[in-house]
Scaffold this active site. Sequence first.
Site, mmCIF file in Angstrom:
data_model
loop_
_atom_site.group_PDB
_atom_site.id
_atom_site.type_symbol
_atom_site.label_atom_id
_atom_site.label_comp_id
_atom_site.label_asym_id
_atom_site.label_seq_id
_atom_site.Cartn_x
_atom_site.Cartn_y
_atom_site.Cartn_z
ATOM 1 C CB SER A 309 -0.952 -0.021 1.199
ATOM 2 O OG SER A 309 -1.800 -1.130 1.127
ATOM 3 C CE LYS A 334 -5.257 -3.160 -0.734
ATOM 4 N NZ LYS A 334 -5.519 -1.794 -1.135
#
Length: 394
Positions: A309, A334
């Site tokens: 992320s 991600k």
Amino acid sequence: MPGRDLLFCQPRRSRTGAALTLVFAGVLLTGAATGALPGSRPQAARPQASGATGPAASTVAQQDVARAAAEAMAEGKSPVEAAERAVSRSGDRWAAVYSQDDYEEFQEALDGQYTGVGLSARRERDGRIDITRVQPGSPAARAGISKGDRLRSVDGRTVDGLPVTEVVSLLRGDAEDAPAGTAVTLGLERDRRTWTKTVRRARLSTDPVAVSRLSGHATLVRISAFTKGVGDSVRTAVREAPPGDGVILDLRGNSGGLVTEAVATASAFLDGGLVATYDADGRQHVLQARRGGDTTRPLVALVDGGTMSAAELLTGALQDRGRAVVVGSRTFGKGSVQMPRRLPGGSVAELTVGHYRTPNGHTVDGHGITPDLPADGDVLRRARTVLAGLGQSR
């Protein structure tokens, strides 16, 4: 579930005239979730059940979830449960529903405070819950629980296949409004050995930035999560590093955090310029570093499969901008964007609406970031060797 990126507006505040917050969130099973950015937030999304993807599909899903919650409320039923069922039908892998209390605790966690046992974990693709970090000094650490252990149950309830938000709720004791000091029994597994351990929840503070001096003119800056203030802490660490030191930025196991803090961290090493772009509901947005970062110190970034992320966003920026040599193994991958929506009753639903890209236009979602130098084993030693070479080449 692997680390989640979440896009949230501020709680208890009208959306009118207020900027949305892009949250790249890795959910800490202690009850902390981290990650936020202005505009939207990236996450890996599963295709919609109908096979449709993109803004139109997400708009339909948002309408379906809101309608389900409203109808449940009108019938005297739980709007949260109805929204969860609608989210499940949407086929959106990264979608989630938070009750009002859970959302407020989420915001509190972004400030680095939470009640829990000190475990960070993620749900793997087969549904199992694996522990990715144990906070030093926490109840879990004192109980001998380690990174890599599997969480099998909480108070006798099997957690395999459960949404991470539900596992978080069980660990916090949300249903019983369990405060610090209450007991929770964890079922665990390590190397095929299973056991149970009862620990007591505690009020914990995160300390996501750890700085240490290594031999060979190297300063190690480890970031475990991007909670509020991390960017300033990293900038201070870089500014106070001894003259001539290079920096090793350790992002291994960092499952995400506030994107604003990831951008602020990038700003510690860049003199302005592009950090990432992301799309939300069909429109592209740009994230820029602030000017004035240290662009002279040699820099190595360490990553692994637990780098996710917001941590991937930072890694991609430093790599594409030629600012850091990335060492380790491929990151998780991600990079999808979730948008939050307030539902009847005060709960919040988040659904995937887009993806983010690195400065060179690379899509992270489903691909991850490939290190410049793959390394297994003693990655830190390899990083120090690379750092020494960068210092000599200046």
